[in-house]
Design an enzyme around this catalytic site. Structure first.
Site, PDB file in Angstrom:
ATOM      1  N   PRO A   1       0.806  -1.252   0.069  1.00 32.42           N
ATOM      2  CA  PRO A   1      -0.029  -0.015  -0.045  1.00 32.42           C
ATOM      3  C   PRO A   1       0.781   1.160  -0.046  1.00 32.42           C
ATOM      4  CG  PRO A   1      -0.845  -1.596   1.672  1.00 32.42           C
ATOM      5  CD  PRO A   1       0.425  -2.278   1.156  1.00 32.42           C
ATOM      6  N   ASN A   2       0.255   2.107  -0.783  1.00 34.13           N
ATOM      7  CA  ASN A   2       0.897   3.506  -0.899  1.00 34.13           C
ATOM      8  C   ASN A   2       2.313   3.848  -1.441  1.00 34.13           C
ATOM      9  OD1 ASN A   2      -1.339   4.653   0.599  1.00 34.13           O
ATOM     10  ND2 ASN A   2      -0.312   3.867   2.190  1.00 34.13           N
TER      11      ASN A   2
ATOM     12  N   ARG B   1       5.194  11.018  -2.472  1.00 33.16           N
ATOM     13  CA  ARG B   1       4.884  10.799  -1.172  1.00 33.16           C
ATOM     14  C   ARG B   1       6.097  10.980  -0.141  1.00 33.16           C
ATOM     15  NH1 ARG B   1       4.333   4.897   1.487  1.00 33.16           N
ATOM     16  NH2 ARG B   1       3.786   5.624   3.323  1.00 33.16           N
TER      17      ARG B   1
ATOM     18  N   TYR C   1      11.228   8.546   1.537  1.00 30.99           N
ATOM     19  CA  TYR C   1      11.168   7.452   0.531  1.00 30.99           C
ATOM     20  C   TYR C   1      11.732   7.677  -0.822  1.00 30.99           C
ATOM     21  CZ  TYR C   1       7.671   6.028   3.935  1.00 30.99           C
ATOM     22  OH  TYR C   1       6.960   5.760   5.039  1.00 30.99           O
TER      23      TYR C   1
ATOM     24  N   ASN D   1       8.506  -5.188  -0.377  1.00 32.20           N
ATOM     25  CA  ASN D   1       8.392  -3.997   0.468  1.00 32.20           C
ATOM     26  C   ASN D   1       6.526  -3.776   0.442  1.00 32.20           C
ATOM     27  OD1 ASN D   1       8.124  -1.658   1.687  1.00 32.20           O
ATOM     28  ND2 ASN D   1       9.399  -0.346   0.298  1.00 32.20           N
TER      29      ASN D   1
ATOM     30  N   ALA E   1       3.082  -0.540   5.012  1.00 28.11           N
ATOM     31  CA  ALA E   1       2.478  -0.689   6.684  1.00 28.11           C
ATOM     32  C   ALA E   1       1.865  -1.936   6.633  1.00 28.11           C
ATOM     33  CB  ALA E   1       1.411   0.597   6.671  1.00 28.11           C
TER      34      ALA E   1
ATOM     35  N   GLU F   1      12.966  -8.847   2.796  1.00 27.35           N
ATOM     36  CA  GLU F   1      12.096  -7.564   3.031  1.00 27.35           C
ATOM     37  C   GLU F   1      13.093  -6.476   2.732  1.00 27.35           C
ATOM     38  OE1 GLU F   1      11.282  -7.963   7.272  1.00 27.35           O
ATOM     39  OE2 GLU F   1      10.436  -5.773   7.209  1.00 27.35           O
TER      40      GLU F   1
ATOM     41  N   HIS G   1      13.082  -1.963   2.977  1.00 27.83           N
ATOM     42  CA  HIS G   1      12.512  -0.958   3.289  1.00 27.83           C
ATOM     43  C   HIS G   1      13.286   0.188   2.918  1.00 27.83           C
ATOM     44  CE1 HIS G   1       9.148  -2.937   5.385  1.00 27.83           C
ATOM     45  NE2 HIS G   1      10.156  -3.566   6.042  1.00 27.83           N
TER      46      HIS G   1
ATOM     47  N   SER H   1      13.010   3.234   3.888  1.00 26.81           N
ATOM     48  CA  SER H   1      13.488   4.386   5.138  1.00 26.81           C
ATOM     49  C   SER H   1      13.854   3.348   6.325  1.00 26.81           C
ATOM     50  CB  SER H   1      12.116   5.127   5.704  1.00 26.81           C
ATOM     51  OG  SER H   1      11.147   4.016   5.901  1.00 26.81           O
TER      52      SER H   1
ATOM     53  N   ARG I   1      12.385   4.856  13.646  1.00 24.92           N
ATOM     54  CA  ARG I   1      11.037   5.776  13.144  1.00 24.92           C
ATOM     55  C   ARG I   1      10.116   5.359  14.446  1.00 24.92           C
ATOM     56  NH1 ARG I   1       9.157   5.697   7.449  1.00 24.92           N
ATOM     57  NH2 ARG I   1       7.833   7.454   8.081  1.00 24.92           N
TER      58      ARG I   1
HETATM   59  C1  DQA Z   1       8.060   1.350   3.962  1.00 28.80           C
HETATM   60  C2  DQA Z   1       8.198   1.660   5.519  1.00 28.80           C
HETATM   61  C3  DQA Z   1       6.538   1.483   6.018  1.00 28.80           C
HETATM   62  O1  DQA Z   1       6.666   1.646   7.514  1.00 28.80           O
HETATM   63  C4  DQA Z   1       5.666   2.390   5.433  1.00 28.80           C
HETATM   64  O2  DQA Z   1       4.350   2.095   5.833  1.00 28.80           O
HETATM   65  C5  DQA Z   1       5.884   2.444   3.980  1.00 28.80           C
HETATM   66  C6  DQA Z   1       7.209   2.340   3.266  1.00 28.80           C
HETATM   67  C7  DQA Z   1       9.796   1.779   3.602  1.00 28.80           C
HETATM   68  O3  DQA Z   1       9.785   1.565   2.301  1.00 28.80           O
HETATM   69  O4  DQA Z   1      10.285   2.467   4.070  1.00 28.80           O
HETATM   70  O5  DQA Z   1       4.986   2.494   3.194  1.00 28.80           O
HETATM   71  O6  DQA Z   1       8.001   0.174   3.806  1.00 28.80           O
END
Ligand code: DQA
Length: 154
Positions: free
Chosen positions: A11-12, A19, A24, A75, A78, A99, A101, A103, A108
């Site tokens: 998501p997102n 964003r 990111y 990735n 959330a 996995e 990410h 960030s 965080r």
């Molecule tokens: C993320 C970190 C997650 O906490 C966040 O919700 C994301 C991006 C990252 O790539 O740093 O959507 O996965």
């Protein structure tokens, strides 16, 4: 035949580039996927990229890809922090998963420090931006060759 690797975004992440670029980065998802496909190609892999904002669609993608691909880089946004359903789907997937990410989630908010999918993954990379995906590919190269060696000696 070239081995296929699944690149799964949750998501997102379709909003990358627009964003929260502080966390990111500035690349769009299409640009990121193109770069990762190039690195995959250099390592002899064909990349299959998929993104969804929906948990069930991500689970479907894993189930459908499991017969076709040799590994995955995920990735899951959330959903990383909450989805036991994706944890179970990754276990059932049965191939090595890294996995990633963009960030540094361990630095965080406290809820972001938890990854419920991590036990189903062979490694995780965080906080290195897009570079994390290159490291994930290298990790998969090592993991796949270890598994092949193990199978040969069985
Ligand atoms: C993320 C970190 C997650 O906490 C966040 O919700 C994301 C991006 C990252 O790539 O740093 O959507 O996965």
């Amino acid at each position: 035949m070239r081995k296929h690797v699944l690149l799964l975004h949750g998501p997102n992440l379709n909003r990358l580039g627009r964003r929260d670029p502080e966390h990111y980065g500035k690349l769009t998802l299409a640009e990121l996927e193109q770069a990762v496909a190039g690195w995959a190609d250099e390592r002899g892999f064909e990349l299959e990229a998929f993104q969804s904002n929906h948990e069930g669609a991500l689970i479907d993608a894993l189930q459908q890809a499991s017969g076709r691909v040799c590994a995955a880089i995920v990735n899951l946004g959330a959903l990383t922090h909450t989805s036991y359903a994706l944890h179970d789907a990754l276990l059932d997937f049965g191939k090595p998963v890294v996995e990633v990410h963009l960030s540094a989630i361990s630095e965080r908010e406290s809820w972001r420090r938890v990854s419920v999918i991590r036990p189903a993954c062979v490694a995780h990379v965080e906080g290195l931006g897009i570079e994390g995906y290159r490291i994930a590919l290298d990790t998969l190269v090592v993991e796949l060759s270890r598994r092949e060696d193990r199978e040969e000696h069985e």
